[in-house]
Design a protein around this motif. Structure first.
Motif, PDB file in Angstrom:
ATOM      1  N   ASP A   1       0.886  -1.214  -0.017  1.00 28.36           N
ATOM      2  CA  ASP A   1      -0.044  -0.034  -0.073  1.00 28.36           C
ATOM      3  C   ASP A   1       0.920   1.106   0.022  1.00 28.36           C
ATOM      4  O   ASP A   1       0.383   2.173   0.481  1.00 28.36           O
ATOM      5  CB  ASP A   1      -1.145   0.010   1.323  1.00 28.36           C
ATOM      6  N   LEU A   2       2.201   1.177  -0.606  1.00 27.77           N
ATOM      7  CA  LEU A   2       2.924   2.211  -0.499  1.00 27.77           C
ATOM      8  C   LEU A   2       2.857   3.120  -1.710  1.00 27.77           C
ATOM      9  O   LEU A   2       3.267   4.331  -1.699  1.00 27.77           O
ATOM     10  CB  LEU A   2       4.516   1.829  -0.784  1.00 27.77           C
ATOM     11  N   GLY A   3       1.810   2.885  -2.615  1.00 28.17           N
ATOM     12  CA  GLY A   3       1.469   3.792  -3.558  1.00 28.17           C
ATOM     13  C   GLY A   3       1.823   3.342  -4.822  1.00 28.17           C
ATOM     14  O   GLY A   3       2.803   2.601  -5.094  1.00 28.17           O
ATOM     15  N   GLU A   4       1.098   3.673  -5.967  1.00 25.55           N
ATOM     16  CA  GLU A   4       1.575   3.343  -7.312  1.00 25.55           C
ATOM     17  C   GLU A   4       2.457   4.275  -8.119  1.00 25.55           C
ATOM     18  O   GLU A   4       2.091   5.483  -8.024  1.00 25.55           O
ATOM     19  CB  GLU A   4       0.197   3.266  -8.130  1.00 25.55           C
ATOM     20  N   LEU A   5       3.701   3.924  -8.224  1.00 21.12           N
ATOM     21  CA  LEU A   5       4.700   4.854  -9.099  1.00 21.12           C
ATOM     22  C   LEU A   5       4.303   4.662 -10.602  1.00 21.12           C
ATOM     23  O   LEU A   5       4.443   3.754 -11.183  1.00 21.12           O
ATOM     24  CB  LEU A   5       6.281   4.246  -8.660  1.00 21.12           C
ATOM     25  N   ARG A   6       4.411   6.016 -11.202  1.00 21.56           N
ATOM     26  CA  ARG A   6       3.997   5.902 -12.531  1.00 21.56           C
ATOM     27  C   ARG A   6       5.130   6.847 -13.240  1.00 21.56           C
ATOM     28  O   ARG A   6       5.296   7.916 -12.656  1.00 21.56           O
ATOM     29  CB  ARG A   6       2.625   6.408 -13.048  1.00 21.56           C
ATOM     30  N   PHE A   7       5.611   6.321 -14.435  1.00 18.80           N
ATOM     31  CA  PHE A   7       6.484   7.307 -15.190  1.00 18.80           C
ATOM     32  C   PHE A   7       6.163   6.938 -16.628  1.00 18.80           C
ATOM     33  O   PHE A   7       5.756   5.900 -16.977  1.00 18.80           O
ATOM     34  CB  PHE A   7       7.885   7.187 -14.761  1.00 18.80           C
ATOM     35  N   THR A   8       6.533   7.731 -17.692  1.00 15.52           N
ATOM     36  CA  THR A   8       6.620   7.602 -19.015  1.00 15.52           C
ATOM     37  C   THR A   8       7.783   7.889 -19.802  1.00 15.52           C
ATOM     38  O   THR A   8       8.861   8.447 -19.139  1.00 15.52           O
ATOM     39  CB  THR A   8       5.748   8.583 -19.575  1.00 15.52           C
ATOM     40  N   LEU A   9       8.399   7.067 -20.798  1.00 15.26           N
ATOM     41  CA  LEU A   9       9.543   7.011 -21.643  1.00 15.26           C
ATOM     42  C   LEU A   9       9.284   8.120 -22.774  1.00 15.26           C
ATOM     43  O   LEU A   9       8.368   8.152 -23.395  1.00 15.26           O
ATOM     44  CB  LEU A   9       9.767   5.569 -21.588  1.00 15.26           C
ATOM     45  N   ALA A  10      10.398   8.647 -22.967  1.00 12.41           N
ATOM     46  CA  ALA A  10      10.263   9.434 -24.234  1.00 12.41           C
ATOM     47  C   ALA A  10      11.742   9.215 -24.933  1.00 12.41           C
ATOM     48  O   ALA A  10      12.802   8.919 -24.249  1.00 12.41           O
ATOM     49  CB  ALA A  10      10.157  11.038 -23.717  1.00 12.41           C
TER      50      ALA A  10
END
Length: 340
Positions: A331-340
């Motif tokens: 339950d530590l949170g969802e880490l999201r990132f995008t690649l470019a």
């Protein structure tokens, strides 16, 4: 003014909520050296970093929304650390807890809270003293990589240039590498100096936990002479962390958390930290026998199976620009990132 320094904002009498942003940019700072005594670690809080024109500052997740610590410090005339680096490295947990309580009790503090959906996340950590990483720390990951389960933890490192935030866009350095891979990991943040600490006492040195990703360039890591783990792991923005820092007392058992990574919505990694070869307490104790861990130091504890490297070569489709990565640990949170 650098975020990484301890800012004790001195809110002048009469500062209004409307003038908070201007005051925050120009308020004088009061620096405090690290005490020789161990700092009290933060407890009972879920923290994040809020990015603004004035730099990254702490936010506290509450039932009323996200408490903007910079705004609250000015409005309530209560000096507190404004970054997680300063909170862990230099102290100020009691002052921060007092600020949170004061804001909750205030009848005129609605302007101190922001809707989490409206904020842009900043870096949780900017200047830790050490970033220690652990290799091959899940048996099935060692197997898929064609390696033996290590007899002792494999230690390597990242540098601060690799640190980035939840919601970041990572530019793939295709001029030096092409084989980019994900590695969801449980991150441990140290809150008390650990040197030759026993296994039994190791958990007392942990301030909190985060979701993280040990992003990797496999061609640099494994195809250069000597297996260059460090260079394959520490390019710019190769260590996204977030969205939250969860205090250790809120995590019942860090060694029993579901851990997942998804690429463009497709599940790639799914395991549990109970499958760690060397659990969080062992890692803190083991590392501390070789060199001290200081408050604010970070440990990437290793990735579970399911990485691209572990797939048959004919099925290895490396990450590319436009891919979206989502990681979660308990339950530590969802880490999201995008690649470019």
């Amino acid at each position: 003014m650098k975020n990484s320094r301890r800012d004790f904002l001195m809110g002048a009498a009469g500062t209004s909520l409307a003038g908070i942003a201007t005051a925050a940019a120009s308020a004088p700072a009061r620096r405090r050296k690290r005490s020789a005594e161990p700092n009290e670690m933060p407890r009972g809080m879920t923290l994040l970093s809020i990015r603004s024109e004035h730099g990254d500052t702490l936010g506290v997740k509450t039932d009323r929304g996200i408490l903007d610590v910079r705004r609250a410090s000015l409005a309530l005339h209560l000096p507190v650390p404004l970054t997680l680096d300063d909170l862990l490295q230099k102290g100020g947990a009691p002052e921060l807890a007092h600020l949170v309580a004061a804001a909750q009790k205030s009848r005129h503090a609605d302007g101190l809270y922001v809707d989490e959906a409206q904020i842009r996340h900043g870096r949780l950590f900017a200047e830790p003293g050490k970033i220690v990483c652990i290799g091959l720390n899940y048996r099935d990951h060692a197997k898929e990589a064609g390696e033996k389960v290590p007899a002792v933890p494999i230690l390597f490192n990242k540098y601060n240039n690799a640190l980035t935030n939840h919601g970041a866009t990572i530019r793939l350095p295709t001029e030096v590498a092409t084989k980019f891979d994900y590695e969801v990991e449980l991150l441990v943040a140290i809150g008390r100096r650990a040197h030759n600490v026993s296994l039994e006492d190791a958990s007392k040195c942990i301030a909190g936990y985060c979701t993280s990703n040990d992003f990797s360039a496999r061609d640099l890591q494994l195809e250069l002479d000597g297996h260059q783990w460090m260079i394959g792991k520490t390019l710019d923005d190769f260590a996204p962390i977030g969205p939250y820092f969860v205090c250790a007392d809120l995590v019942e058992d860090p060694n029993n958390l579901n851990i997942e990574c998804r690429v463009n919505g497709e599940m790639r990694q799914h395991s549990n930290t109970s499958s760690l070869v060397y659990n969080t307490e062992f890692l803190v104790s083991y590392i501390s026998r070789h060199f001290p861990l200081e408050p604010g130091d970070l440990i990437f504890t290793g990735t579970p199976p399911g990485v691209i490297l572990g797939m048959p070569k004919e099925k290895q489709v490396w990450l590319k620009a436009g891919d979206q990565i989502a990681c979660s640990v308990g339950d530590l949170g969802e880490l999201r990132f995008t690649l470019a």
